[in-house]
Design an enzyme around this catalytic site. Structure first.
Site, PDB file in Angstrom:
ATOM      1  N   LYS A 166     -45.588-105.142  42.773  1.00  0.00           N
ATOM      2  CA  LYS A 166     -45.172-105.065  41.370  1.00  0.00           C
ATOM      3  C   LYS A 166     -44.922-106.490  40.923  1.00  0.00           C
ATOM      4  CE  LYS A 166     -44.125-102.764  37.717  1.00  0.00           C
ATOM      5  NZ  LYS A 166     -44.847-101.595  37.202  1.00  0.00           N
ATOM      6  N   SER A 236     -49.492-103.985  40.222  1.00  0.00           N
ATOM      7  CA  SER A 236     -49.159-103.438  38.908  1.00  0.00           C
ATOM      8  C   SER A 236     -48.222-104.401  38.215  1.00  0.00           C
ATOM      9  CB  SER A 236     -48.447-102.084  39.045  1.00  0.00           C
ATOM     10  OG  SER A 236     -49.306-101.117  39.558  1.00  0.00           O
TER      11      SER A 236
END
Lengths: 388, 388, 388, 388
Positions: A166, A236
């Site tokens: 992330k 992401s």
């Protein structure tokens, strides 16, 4: 006597990004132990782009849920648990959370040495906006991958099957602050900054796993040289953090987890064959049974276990619109669509492909696969329960 | 000596909704004879919803292209050729036109009587806005289906494999005119009117083909009783017409066309198995070869023939978001997404599923399958070239 | 000696739907007393439609922020404080919260009897999906308006200047549950259910304030008879509640609040003249000064007070796309746009109009004005600080 | 005896991007002479971004309409008439065409020498993708502006009041072709290429009109140095051309046109005051009457003349989301919205502001004002009929 790692994986549905009622039930029942949770990978139902606040909302709810169990403030939960929320459940994809918990158990020397699922996590420092998409982010990520491998007890690169990251993006506010300092970010466009951040993070994984030569990578390769990629990275971008969080998933001999993990690479967005081979040959899954399994009645609770014939826990996959504008030689329209971002198109299409293979729609399909697999394709990992 | 029908099918790519340059080349080369064209089914790259002007644009370009060949005005072309433009090429889908041309040839009595592709067309009268979605539209459509069957030379219902309908929608202007007359349309919502128009048209097909009992259908079944459906209807609503255009595709013994057609029903949006069975068992296509075929280089012209191992000309399919909000028992988010219409989600997902089966993305996938196949599923037809 | 009401109003910016840092600072500084807060009207930056989770996210954050101050659980906060989050800050509109706090103070008999701002709140019971948009919702809302007037200390209808309502919508899940019970909701479309819920709520206000005759209203007038409307109702639908919350804003003689409130009706989306008259004539605001005030530097904190020449606290306004498809006789395209919902268009346009009048963009502009003002127009209230 | 220019301006509504029925009526009636048309500025109802095919559709229809009148092919019409289609009619904006026709008439020496509307057009050569957004485009545009001034009969820079440019964008196909040649375009993002092309075009205008020093402009100022701008440039990017088309609008003494034109600059998106001053002080328009004029009935034909009290023909304006993320010191959310492009937000807001000033919604508001007016603001020109 020695210590061995046991990883448990729960896949849990939700009625919305703020709904953790099913998780709460698992905790109350004792099936899920909050202190053992080390990572959550969620798919939330926002647009998955810059202004997707469902990611932040879900992460916040996880913090409020776990704080009393961890005896810390809600803000501190995110420091202890890797919360990776990926936005976008286009098409048939179903919002859900995949929860990884881990504990260490004593085993005697006669225990099995079969390879089983292990995982580890690590964090980088926070990045400045102008570091995103550049070598600074690549190097810090590579180090964090190595740290997470150590945390997982993995010593060989080939035992790593999926690295979930992330990473931050550049908001308008962060951009303006950077510009006022005289800094020069890779892009002024908030949506595009997500691609740069994902791309550099993926190259960090490639470096750590020996898939790319660090000496060959410079700032200007990011989002330009598509020959450089990791076959196991999944990144992401999100608004809710300033540094990278890294989750390494792999296998280690002697782990006690009742799961195996394997990976492959989809060569393009419609490459079902590679995934079918992964399931059948590497993970010994009866693909025919999975696909043909009886449809669940609409009234069946969303959190019910998948078709018994299927042992699949989840697929973890990256999807992207082929940057050359074509799939199998035919033009696609994803990159020029100013109404729907290309990442949304890609998740919808690849989500359909994967769901049609495994007969299940609560799959972790994440958009934007820059340097994650070949151009237009992407890495796919599968976690399957081993036969008892 | 008797006359037999020969249908030729061309699938042609485009660089945009106004680009017919490849069609023009086929005409110039003599491969495509304008006077023999009786139907065009296009996929254009708009949103496929109310304000999708790419359909109208493409249809207009076809009229301008064909008018000098047909010695008529551009407006008159649409009366002679069934122009069905379906908007929406989400995900991997590739904009293209499928062109059906037909001529009659003399054959002697010893000619083959194998079943081969035939088609016919018909039009209904124009509808008033308040007739859309109601029995008036159902009955007029049923009659037009019978007319088109006669035009195709099909006498038995089971020889019909796909009925494509282009039907009107209610615009704001048409709605206001109707309200001022005191008429009561089924809906005041322009987007919803597309669903009503598609639904009633599909029920008209079901009646004509004996799939539903006409006596059992009343206005209030439309968009409510999902048990009533046709397994062979495909309806697309568009702003550019006021009546229904009907294209019947089927097989007849003794036709000279070098194609076969078959159909199946996807039970839900991820039901790849049914399509694979259709191709393998009904149409004798080597599905493995199709899927595994070598990817085309991006530079290869879009209109190049598909992989030699594949004889597939096109799939014609309907896609929809399951109205109960679930696919295989897991929640989807298509119906509550106010940023992307559900039909767009559905096309993207089903387009991915089908492209992964046949290794080709220029597929006719149309959104909104009300009363077209079971709820959440939809009819699929395949046209394949017969082995020489 | 008697008791008089003092209402304080704070307008506070935010960096995102989950950001209450500025509110927290006001509480820490003692300027805002949590126990005195009785209502919050927020504008959050989602799409304002069915899947706008920024409303729920912001409301949740308010609950977590206030719970320790109110000695209750987060869930219980919403029962004590009217939290109305309205999604959608299209165009120039700026996300913010307007916080109403109230306390009662002793005054002697010689205190001023000038009219000043007062407010009150009330809740209806929860509604079943099939009650939304129908008389059940109308009547329960009318009663709640009367209850809130009593809570505010308002006895005469003409002293009410704005009635803000938060009302439920029908989700896919609620719809299916209702259908399985055999219930017949007004609509199967989730987006459309928002309009029905807002419309019936507004008619409830109109009944309570004597603007419409209750006997003249039946289920089938809702969203059909646009002659029926309230000039003071503002209704926002949201996913996060099942009953209506009502906030009545008005004036009462002898209140101690340093604010006045007035209202008008925009006759259409570009009717700036009515708003300018309201400010200049009813509320004695120097409109020229407000509009011409020096632009604030971008670096100035978002929560800084507005231009000293302006005493405006906020405008509370409803916006909608004219249902006849025209504004000032010219066609608009809002109702047929399948990419952007009409409510989003309307907020953007009306937000621009109002911001150009008052030189400020943190305005409460809410979309969907069914039965709230005349078709295409909407009520507008202004809260201004009285000159000391 | 000498020749003087007479420009006529028609503003005409439409029912869709392909509808020129009202234009056809004007031609049939003799009021509009096809051979005198030299420029059309249209607002079409697409998204105004990369995949807005309504621009191309409308331009194509104009070509088909005019070709028989100009004795040329449809393709050749675009070489004779400057067709500038600007997409995006968000909010209250109404799709329409502004048609400029011109003829030369003999006048004697005693004719009036008052300043009246004149216009001229010019084209640049086609650009390569890598020239867009760079000095090559700037210089070619500057020369074309000078050519168009000569065509208009304008000799002094201050007589120019508006320069409309239609410029190309980079499509996926053009990008890939360029990359394969080894060229390095300014951006790989199709949406962003529109901004670069508009920005360089505007700087070309600024150079031609002496608003910026050519020596101070280099490639890296484009989209970075916002201090460089033209107060009279308006640029729209579109997919349908490869070079720039330039229309210069200004005034010249002795022209016979019954119109005047003036311009101002909106300092930000809500700066109504500047526009009101332009109309009242430069163009002697009764702003009060315009705004307060009786609303047109919805049933009145869209092409009816505006309110008699108003002599306004059209406003020509540019709109953009302030690049620093704030309007009047308060945060806006336009730049981070991944569902609606920022240009759409900006047109909706500014369209509302302008329509509320002049009581008319068929206004030419174009999005993306890079180097066109100050950051967040934009040029506005007004064309008004002179009192007879």
């Amino acid at each position: 006597m020695k210590m061995a790692q046991r990883v448990e994986v729960h896949r849990v549905g939700c009625a919305g990004p703020g709904d953790l009622s099913e998780v709460a039930r698992l905790i109350e029942s004792g099936e899920l132990k909050p202190r053992e949770i080390i990572a959550v990978m969620g798919k939330t139902e926002g647009n998955g782009c810059v202004n997707d606040h469902t990611r932040d909302f879900a992460a916040t709810q996880w913090c409020h849920l776990l704080a009393p169990h961890l005896d810390c403030s809600a803000q501190q939960v995110a420091l202890q648990v890797a919360l990776v929320m990926s936005g976008g459940t286009e098409g048939v994809l179903s919002p859900h959370f995949t929860i990884f918990s881990r504990r260490w158990e004593e085993v005697d020397d006669s225990a099995s040495t079969a390879k089983r699922l292990v995982l580890g996590i690590a964090h980088t420092r926070d990045f400045l906006p102008e570091e995103l998409g550049r070598e600074a982010q690549i190097d810090a990520t590579a180090q964090a991958v190595r740290d997470a491998m150590a945390d997982a007890g993995i010593t060989r690169n080939e035992e790593v099957h999926f690295v979930q990251i992330k990473c931050p993006l550049i908001t308008s506010a962060r951009l303006n602050a950077a510009l006022q300092r005289g800094a020069v970010p890779m892009t002024h466009d908030t949506y595009e900054s997500m691609a740069y951040s994902r791309g550099a993070s993926a190259l960090g994984v490639a470096v750590a796993l020996g898939e790319c030569d660090r000496a060959a990578i410079h700032d200007n390769e990011v989002l330009h040289n598509w020959q450089l990629f990791s076959a196991r990275a999944s990144a992401s971008a999100g608004i809710e953090l300033l540094g990278n969080v890294v989750i390494v998933l792999g296998e280690a001999a002697g782990a006690l987890s009742p799961y195996r993990i394997g990976h492959t690479v989809m060569q393009d967005a419609v490459d079902a064959a590679s995934v079918r081979r992964l399931l059948a040959h590497q993970l010994d899954l009866d693909v025919q049974a999975a696909e043909h399994g009886p449809a669940f009645a609409a009234s069946r609770p969303q959190t019910a276990n998948p078709h018994p014939a299927s042992r699949l826990v989840n697929l973890l996959a990256k999807a992207e619109a082929s940057p050359d504008g074509h799939v199998r030689g035919q033009r696609h329209t994803m990159l020029g669509d100013s109404d729907i971002q290309a990442t949304r198109h890609a998740r919808a299409a690849v989500g359909g492909v994967l769901a049609s293979i495994v007969g299940q729609t609560a799959l972790y399909v994440s958009g934007g696969a820059e340097h994650q697999g070949p151009p237009g394709g992407g890495p796919v990992a599968a976690i399957v329960r081993v036969n008892p």
